[in-house]
Design a protein around this motif. Structure first.
Motif, PDB file in Angstrom:
ATOM      1  N   VAL A   1       0.918  -0.959   0.176  1.00 37.09           N
ATOM      2  CA  VAL A   1       0.229  -0.111   0.019  1.00 37.09           C
ATOM      3  C   VAL A   1       1.503   1.343  -0.074  1.00 37.09           C
ATOM      4  O   VAL A   1       1.993   1.709   0.415  1.00 37.09           O
ATOM      5  CB  VAL A   1      -1.016   0.160   1.210  1.00 37.09           C
ATOM      6  CG1 VAL A   1      -1.291   0.832   1.320  1.00 37.09           C
ATOM      7  CG2 VAL A   1      -1.550  -1.112   1.077  1.00 37.09           C
ATOM      8  N   VAL A   2       0.684   2.554  -0.437  1.00 32.27           N
ATOM      9  CA  VAL A   2       1.790   2.982  -0.434  1.00 32.27           C
ATOM     10  C   VAL A   2       0.716   4.319  -1.052  1.00 32.27           C
ATOM     11  O   VAL A   2      -0.823   4.599  -1.844  1.00 32.27           O
ATOM     12  CB  VAL A   2       1.713   3.317  -1.982  1.00 32.27           C
ATOM     13  CG1 VAL A   2       4.021   2.162  -2.162  1.00 32.27           C
ATOM     14  CG2 VAL A   2       2.222   3.391  -3.767  1.00 32.27           C
ATOM     15  N   SER A   3       0.907   5.751  -1.258  1.00 31.21           N
ATOM     16  CA  SER A   3       0.347   7.214  -0.814  1.00 31.21           C
ATOM     17  C   SER A   3      -0.501   7.057  -2.708  1.00 31.21           C
ATOM     18  O   SER A   3       0.389   6.638  -3.785  1.00 31.21           O
ATOM     19  CB  SER A   3       0.758   8.075  -0.864  1.00 31.21           C
ATOM     20  OG  SER A   3       2.032   8.275  -1.717  1.00 31.21           O
ATOM     21  N   ALA A   4      -1.591   7.551  -2.795  1.00 29.87           N
ATOM     22  CA  ALA A   4      -1.971   7.188  -4.100  1.00 29.87           C
ATOM     23  C   ALA A   4      -0.804   8.265  -4.944  1.00 29.87           C
ATOM     24  O   ALA A   4      -1.284   7.713  -6.248  1.00 29.87           O
ATOM     25  CB  ALA A   4      -3.816   8.355  -4.073  1.00 29.87           C
ATOM     26  N   GLY A   5      -0.832   9.067  -4.499  1.00 27.17           N
ATOM     27  CA  GLY A   5       0.231   9.859  -5.740  1.00 27.17           C
ATOM     28  C   GLY A   5       1.603   9.087  -6.112  1.00 27.17           C
ATOM     29  O   GLY A   5       1.950   9.300  -6.939  1.00 27.17           O
TER      30      GLY A   5
ATOM     31  N   ALA B   1       3.563   5.485 -10.256  1.00 30.82           N
ATOM     32  CA  ALA B   1       5.312   4.906 -10.105  1.00 30.82           C
ATOM     33  C   ALA B   1       6.353   3.833  -9.652  1.00 30.82           C
ATOM     34  O   ALA B   1       6.739   2.998  -9.393  1.00 30.82           O
ATOM     35  CB  ALA B   1       6.143   6.346  -9.491  1.00 30.82           C
ATOM     36  N   GLU B   2       5.414   3.177  -8.419  1.00 32.10           N
ATOM     37  CA  GLU B   2       5.726   2.241  -7.351  1.00 32.10           C
ATOM     38  C   GLU B   2       5.239   1.130  -8.049  1.00 32.10           C
ATOM     39  O   GLU B   2       6.025   0.278  -8.121  1.00 32.10           O
ATOM     40  CB  GLU B   2       4.971   2.148  -5.850  1.00 32.10           C
ATOM     41  CG  GLU B   2       5.477   1.462  -5.108  1.00 32.10           C
ATOM     42  CD  GLU B   2       6.587   1.643  -4.176  1.00 32.10           C
ATOM     43  OE1 GLU B   2       7.245   0.250  -4.069  1.00 32.10           O
ATOM     44  OE2 GLU B   2       6.942   2.554  -4.397  1.00 32.10           O
ATOM     45  N   ALA B   3       4.079   1.405  -8.510  1.00 32.23           N
ATOM     46  CA  ALA B   3       3.590  -0.300  -9.419  1.00 32.23           C
ATOM     47  C   ALA B   3       3.993  -0.582 -11.043  1.00 32.23           C
ATOM     48  O   ALA B   3       5.497  -1.609 -11.034  1.00 32.23           O
ATOM     49  CB  ALA B   3       2.285  -0.135  -9.684  1.00 32.23           C
TER      50      ALA B   3
END
Length: 267
Positions: free
Chosen positions: A189-193, A197-199
């Motif tokens: 789980v990461v911040s929406a913003g 980039a993370e995915a």
């Protein structure tokens, strides 16, 4: 391919983007056909070494069936005395879920918002789920007097256990990103913003990895879920032979000896 689904391949990564943000990426017929075709193309393309499934907008990953279109199709079906509307499961949902689940390469889902019904099912068909902290999940099916589809009756019990899965199917409710992480539905789980980039970083890392080994790992896990321990040992032997014969295995061993980072070819 309809513009309701965008498809792009870059450096071994196929990115499939649901592109109906104004409709919360609901699945009308055109979108289902385009998503099916994109998923099957990505799965079959040997130049594609990983798949990223994502969606446009901030509110929804996919809320499942487009009920506005669906009700019109039901009415037309009844007037014609046929039963074609629900053939969408056979014609669209099953092939999409199968293409994602059985793709001989890793599939990453970037869940940016609500994932409900078939949207939840397709997220679960991915191998790894990166989820925005503002996202949520809902089985939804019983809420519109339907049973499970998109493979969710197979995937959800295996992710969270049959008791919890039955609870969520009988009593649909919103599952927050944090609860999804605790249940194992979300892998990260990461911040929406930071989601895209993370995915993409996760998916690109997998696209640069040992594709044959990844395909064997997917097959091994799926096989082990429905076979005995002894049968699974035999399958591991078979798959290890395949992985061991790959160019990537030779590259990995040589890189280890040389204390270098391996540069995999995906074969």
């Amino acid at each position: 391919m309809a513009d309701t689904v965008l498809y792009e391949v870059s450096d071994g990564l196929a990115t499939i983007t649901l592109n109906r943000p104004e409709a919360m990426n609901a699945l009308n017929v055109a979108t289902k056909v385009a998503l099916r075709d994109a998923a099957q193309e990505a799965a079959a393309d040997t130049a594609v070494r990983a798949i990223l499934l994502t969606a446009a907008g901030e509110r929804a990953f996919c809320v499942g069936q487009d009920l506005k279109e669906h009700i019109g199709l039901l009415v037309a079906d009844r007037e014609a005395g046929g039963g074609q509307t629900m053939s969408t499961v056979r014609e669209h949902y099953n092939p999409i879920a199968r293409a994602l689940m059985e793709a001989p390469k890793p599939v990453v889902a970037a869940v940016n918002g609500v994932a409900a019904g078939a949207g939840f099912g397709f997220a679960l068909a991915a191998d790894y789920r990166v989820v925005a902290d503002t996202a949520s999940f809902n089985t939804s099916f019983a809420g519109v007097a339907l049973t499970a589809d998109s493979g969710i009756s197979w995937t959800l019990p295996r992710v969270i256990g049959p008791g919890r899965a039955t609870d969520l199917l009988l009593f649909p409710r919103n599952i927050s990103a944090q609860e999804a992480l605790e249940l194992g539905i979300a892998n990260r789980v990461v911040s929406a913003g930071a989601l895209r980039a993370e995915a993409e970083a996760v998916a690109r890392g997998l696209a640069e990895g040992p594709t044959v080994a990844y395909a064997a790992l997917k097959e091994s896990v799926a096989y082990g879920l429905t076979h005995s321990f002894s049968e699974t040992l035999e399958k591991e032997d078979e798959l290890q032979g395949r992985a061991g014969a790959s160019e990537d295995h030779a590259i990995a061993v040589q890189a280890f000896v040389n204390k270098e980072k391996p540069k995999y070819l995906g074969r």
